[in-house]
Write a protein that holds these residues in place. Structure first.
Motif, mmCIF file in Angstrom:
data_model
loop_
_atom_site.group_PDB
_atom_site.id
_atom_site.type_symbol
_atom_site.label_atom_id
_atom_site.label_comp_id
_atom_site.label_asym_id
_atom_site.label_seq_id
_atom_site.Cartn_x
_atom_site.Cartn_y
_atom_site.Cartn_z
ATOM 1 N N HIS A 60 64.404 73.556 83.925
ATOM 2 C CA HIS A 60 63.926 74.946 83.921
ATOM 3 C C HIS A 60 63.178 75.321 82.640
ATOM 4 C CE1 HIS A 60 66.261 75.654 87.558
ATOM 5 N NE2 HIS A 60 67.317 75.169 86.937
ATOM 6 N N TRP A 61 63.155 74.446 81.651
ATOM 7 C CA TRP A 61 62.432 74.713 80.408
ATOM 8 C C TRP A 61 61.108 73.962 80.410
ATOM 9 C CZ3 TRP A 61 64.186 78.101 76.716
ATOM 10 C CH2 TRP A 61 65.523 78.496 76.802
ATOM 11 N N THR A 62 60.064 74.577 79.860
ATOM 12 C CA THR A 62 58.776 73.920 79.673
ATOM 13 C C THR A 62 58.644 73.523 78.211
ATOM 14 O OG1 THR A 62 57.742 75.220 81.432
ATOM 15 C CG2 THR A 62 56.276 74.179 79.835
ATOM 16 N N VAL A 63 58.349 72.255 77.964
ATOM 17 C CA VAL A 63 58.291 71.712 76.607
ATOM 18 C C VAL A 63 56.867 71.755 76.074
ATOM 19 C CG1 VAL A 63 58.619 69.601 75.246
ATOM 20 C CG2 VAL A 63 60.305 70.249 76.983
ATOM 21 N N PHE A 64 56.705 72.040 74.788
ATOM 22 C CA PHE A 64 55.390 71.983 74.146
ATOM 23 C C PHE A 64 55.532 71.315 72.780
ATOM 24 C CE2 PHE A 64 57.346 76.035 73.089
ATOM 25 C CZ PHE A 64 57.160 76.147 71.721
ATOM 26 N N GLY A 65 54.455 70.670 72.325
ATOM 27 C CA GLY A 65 54.450 70.025 71.011
ATOM 28 C C GLY A 65 55.386 68.841 70.916
ATOM 29 N N ASN A 66 55.673 68.195 72.045
ATOM 30 C CA ASN A 66 56.571 67.045 72.038
ATOM 31 C C ASN A 66 55.754 65.790 71.757
ATOM 32 O OD1 ASN A 66 59.042 65.773 72.247
ATOM 33 N ND2 ASN A 66 58.867 65.468 74.445
ATOM 34 N N SER A 67 55.865 65.268 70.548
ATOM 35 C CA SER A 67 55.029 64.161 70.115
ATOM 36 C C SER A 67 55.726 62.825 70.332
ATOM 37 C CB SER A 67 54.688 64.325 68.623
ATOM 38 O OG SER A 67 54.085 63.165 68.113
ATOM 39 N N ILE A 68 55.038 61.914 70.999
ATOM 40 C CA ILE A 68 55.585 60.569 71.200
ATOM 41 C C ILE A 68 55.771 59.873 69.855
ATOM 42 C CG2 ILE A 68 55.154 58.307 72.214
ATOM 43 C CD1 ILE A 68 53.636 59.681 74.440
ATOM 44 N N GLN A 69 54.850 60.117 68.917
ATOM 45 C CA GLN A 69 54.942 59.474 67.607
ATOM 46 C C GLN A 69 56.205 59.896 66.871
ATOM 47 O OE1 GLN A 69 52.248 60.935 68.805
ATOM 48 N NE2 GLN A 69 50.759 59.274 68.989
ATOM 49 N N ALA A 70 56.638 61.147 67.105
ATOM 50 C CA ALA A 70 57.836 61.634 66.429
ATOM 51 C C ALA A 70 59.106 61.216 67.149
ATOM 52 C CB ALA A 70 57.785 63.155 66.314
ATOM 53 N N GLY A 71 58.978 60.562 68.276
ATOM 54 C CA GLY A 71 60.152 60.096 68.997
ATOM 55 C C GLY A 71 60.843 61.190 69.769
ATOM 56 N N SER A 72 60.100 61.903 70.636
ATOM 57 C CA SER A 72 60.667 62.988 71.449
ATOM 58 C C SER A 72 61.347 64.020 70.560
ATOM 59 C CB SER A 72 61.654 62.431 72.481
ATOM 60 O OG SER A 72 61.007 61.564 73.374
ATOM 61 N N ASN A 73 60.552 64.758 69.812
ATOM 62 C CA ASN A 73 61.087 65.733 68.872
ATOM 63 C C ASN A 73 61.551 67.027 69.541
ATOM 64 O OD1 ASN A 73 58.096 65.651 69.085
ATOM 65 N ND2 ASN A 73 58.211 67.598 67.993
ATOM 66 N N VAL A 74 61.397 67.143 70.866
ATOM 67 C CA VAL A 74 61.967 68.241 71.642
ATOM 68 C C VAL A 74 62.756 67.595 72.773
ATOM 69 C CG1 VAL A 74 61.517 70.309 72.992
ATOM 70 C CG2 VAL A 74 59.980 69.707 71.104
ATOM 71 N N ARG A 75 64.068 67.682 72.722
ATOM 72 C CA ARG A 75 64.848 66.974 73.733
ATOM 73 C C ARG A 75 66.256 67.545 73.862
ATOM 74 N NH1 ARG A 75 64.787 62.604 69.570
ATOM 75 N NH2 ARG A 75 66.876 62.334 68.703
ATOM 76 N N ALA A 76 66.869 67.306 75.032
ATOM 77 C CA ALA A 76 68.287 67.582 75.218
ATOM 78 C C ALA A 76 69.060 66.468 74.538
ATOM 79 C CB ALA A 76 68.621 67.661 76.706
ATOM 80 N N ASP A 77 70.128 66.840 73.815
ATOM 81 C CA ASP A 77 70.806 65.868 72.978
ATOM 82 C C ASP A 77 72.306 66.122 72.979
ATOM 83 O OD1 ASP A 77 71.596 64.614 70.154
ATOM 84 O OD2 ASP A 77 69.621 63.846 70.686
#
Length: 242
Positions: A60-77
């Motif tokens: 239900h959330w839309t992600v933005f600015g999630n950089s592959i280089q940063a290793g999924s810097n926006v994620r459920a954890d």
């Protein structure tokens, strides 16, 4: 928007055909449905504020600015969870310039609606932002239509609150509460949880147990109040005669 229905041969997704490929290949399409959005648009409700769905996810959330280089810097954890199966972990893109990364979700509103937003945030000492210029920010963007585009005339106004920065206490979940009023013309209040990284300073913020409630603007009263007039009748004393 163009709809293309075809049988693709070769390319980068699957291997190119070779001597083992079976020919002919057939693609059969029974029907195609085309939908148009109604003028009113869908009603958006707030979902998955605890990041619990599917055992911990950004459903239900839309992600933005999630950089592959940063290793999924926006994620459920599960690295730090206030309660339940998961939380949101945010950190920067480390691209050498100011960047914003996060997750957002829209809520249908009307002008005058009172929004109550609560969220818990944690900075771990093992991955701290203390002493840095990094910030975790909760933002509400108001749009004049559902799914309005940011950076266009669809955006009416914005409100923001910092929920973690370089002075935040480490290793303690901190509860934040915010109140806001939907402005005139608002149809959607888009809640964003974002990480602002001005440079390349490290650290991460965990966010959990977000709740959102709306106190709707009261409908105008249709009760007619009639004035009450009290008439006091004069009393005449009758003289008694003998």
């Amino acid at each position: 928007m163009n709809l293309i229905i075809n049988t693709a041969v070769g390319g980068t997704f699957l291997d190119n055909p070779d001597s083992s490929t079976v020919w002919p290949q057939t693609l059969e399409v029974e029907h195609v449905h085309v939908y148009t959005r109604t003028e009113a648009g869908p009603v958006l409700s707030f979902e998955n504020g605890g990041f619990e769905e599917r055992g911990g996810s950004l459903a239900h959330w839309t992600v933005f600015g999630n950089s592959i280089q940063a290793g999924s810097n926006v994620r459920a954890d599960v690295e730090a969870v206030e309660e339940g199966a998961g939380s949101l972990k945010l950190f920067g893109q480390f691209n050498g310039e100011q960047n914003f990364s996060g997750a957002q979700q829209g809520i249908s509103v009307e002008a005058g609606d009172e929004l109550s937003i609560e969220a818990s945030a944690l900075v771990r000492s093992a991955d701290s932002i203390v002493g840095t210029s990094n910030q975790a920010i909760l933002t509400i963007d108001y749009f004049n239509k559902t799914y309005g585009a940011f950076g266009t005339d669809d955006l009416i106004s914005s409100e923001s609150w910092v929920i973690a920065d370089g002075s935040t206490i480490n290793d303690e979940w901190l509860r934040h509460e915010f109140m806001a009023i939907a402005p005139d013309g608002a149809a959607e209040a888009r809640l964003s949880l974002l990480f602002r990284q001005p440079g390349t300073e490290g650290g991460a913020v965990h966010i959990d147990n977000i709740s959102s409630s709306i106190v709707a603007v009261p409908e105008p009263s249709t009760t007619t109040v009639l004035p009450i007039v009290l008439a006091v009748a004069g009393c005449r004393r009758r003289r008694r005669t003998r």
